[in-house]
Design a protein around this motif. Structure first.
Motif, PDB file in Angstrom:
ATOM      1  N   UNK A 154       0.712  -1.248   0.131  1.00  0.00           N
ATOM      2  CA  UNK A 154       0.122  -0.018   0.188  1.00  0.00           C
ATOM      3  C   UNK A 154       0.841   1.235  -0.048  1.00  0.00           C
ATOM      4  N   UNK A 155       0.125   2.590  -0.357  1.00  0.00           N
ATOM      5  CA  UNK A 155       0.996   3.499  -0.210  1.00  0.00           C
ATOM      6  C   UNK A 155       2.008   3.909  -0.950  1.00  0.00           C
ATOM      7  N   UNK A 156       2.013   3.248  -2.200  1.00  0.00           N
ATOM      8  CA  UNK A 156       3.040   3.566  -3.128  1.00  0.00           C
ATOM      9  C   UNK A 156       2.993   4.835  -4.011  1.00  0.00           C
ATOM     10  N   UNK A 157       3.939   5.544  -4.272  1.00  0.00           N
ATOM     11  CA  UNK A 157       4.023   6.734  -4.975  1.00  0.00           C
ATOM     12  C   UNK A 157       3.945   6.534  -6.465  1.00  0.00           C
ATOM     13  N   UNK A 158       3.333   7.240  -7.205  1.00  0.00           N
ATOM     14  CA  UNK A 158       3.463   6.913  -8.584  1.00  0.00           C
ATOM     15  C   UNK A 158       5.056   6.532  -9.102  1.00  0.00           C
ATOM     16  N   UNK A 159       5.439   5.501  -9.955  1.00  0.00           N
ATOM     17  CA  UNK A 159       6.592   5.274 -10.512  1.00  0.00           C
ATOM     18  C   UNK A 159       6.509   3.886 -10.893  1.00  0.00           C
ATOM     19  N   UNK A 160       7.800   3.657 -11.187  1.00  0.00           N
ATOM     20  CA  UNK A 160       7.907   2.102 -11.929  1.00  0.00           C
ATOM     21  C   UNK A 160       8.613   1.243 -10.640  1.00  0.00           C
ATOM     22  N   UNK A 161       8.163   0.123 -10.393  1.00  0.00           N
ATOM     23  CA  UNK A 161       8.776  -0.894  -9.479  1.00  0.00           C
ATOM     24  C   UNK A 161       9.101  -2.426  -9.996  1.00  0.00           C
TER      25      UNK A 161
ATOM     26  N   UNK B 235      14.092  -8.432 -15.606  1.00  0.00           N
ATOM     27  CA  UNK B 235      12.673  -8.711 -14.611  1.00  0.00           C
ATOM     28  C   UNK B 235      11.694  -7.633 -15.330  1.00  0.00           C
ATOM     29  N   UNK B 236      10.384  -8.086 -15.155  1.00  0.00           N
ATOM     30  CA  UNK B 236       9.331  -7.190 -15.548  1.00  0.00           C
ATOM     31  C   UNK B 236       9.399  -5.873 -14.398  1.00  0.00           C
TER      32      UNK B 236
END
Length: 183
Positions: A11-18, A55-56
């Motif tokens: 939860x509570x992830x900022x917008x972005x790529x992970x 990785x994806x």
């Protein structure tokens, strides 16, 4: 955290790529380290097959929810131990040692000097006694092996007569060790 049946939520992830990965303390030593045998998974990779690199990734945009990001954990094979020299011929020894794994069905423990290990590693007696042979660094696959170590006194990376050599033993006899996926 991970729930029953491997379900997880972040939860509570900022917008972005992970890039997602997980590791599980399957050897129960209280440390997370795939080199010592803990299960690991990376989204978009099949670590058991060695495929899927790079990785994806997962992109969060506009606060959206992303679901069904499933991946498996690979539980690697690992053998580890330490080498100690307790003899008197090389007091305060700082020699290199080698540890090798030999196929149990193709190795004579009474004549260990004439064999080439399937897997091996090295270290330094007195300053790096701990060793590990694992799926990631050494490509270790499940099997039954004799474990031998020798001190390389003449610096030619092969065991020679007169160099201290030892085999893993059980009840005073050389004993093979069997490793399977997940142990």
């Amino acid at each position: 955290g991970v729930g029953s049946e491997g379900a997880y939520q972040v939860d509570h992830l900022e917008d972005g790529t992970y890039w997602l990965f997980a590791i599980l303390d399957t050897n129960h030593d209280g440390r997370l380290n795939q080199y010592s045998g803990d299960a690991i998974g990376i989204y978009g990779m099949d670590l058991a097959a060695g495929t899927g690199f790079p990785p994806d990734s997962v992109t969060i945009a506009g606060g959206n929810r992303v679901t069904r990001i499933d991946f498996e954990l690979f539980d690697p094979v690992s053998l580890s131990g330490s080498v100690a020299y307790e003899g008197s011929a090389y007091p305060g020894s700082r020699h290199t040692y080698f540890v090798g794994l030999f196929a149990a069905d193709d190795f004579d423990p009474d004549n260990p000097f004439s064999w080439v290990p399937l897997y091996s590693t090295s270290g330094g007696i007195a300053y790096q006694p701990d060793w590990t042979i694992d799926s990631f660094d050494n490509g270790l696959r499940p099997g039954t092996f004799y474990v031998a170590a020798f001190m390389d006194v003449n610096s030619n990376p092969t065991p020679d007569s007169g160099e201290p050599l030892g085999l893993y033993e059980s009840n005073g006899r050389p004993a093979p060790v069997t490793v399977a996926d997940g142990n």
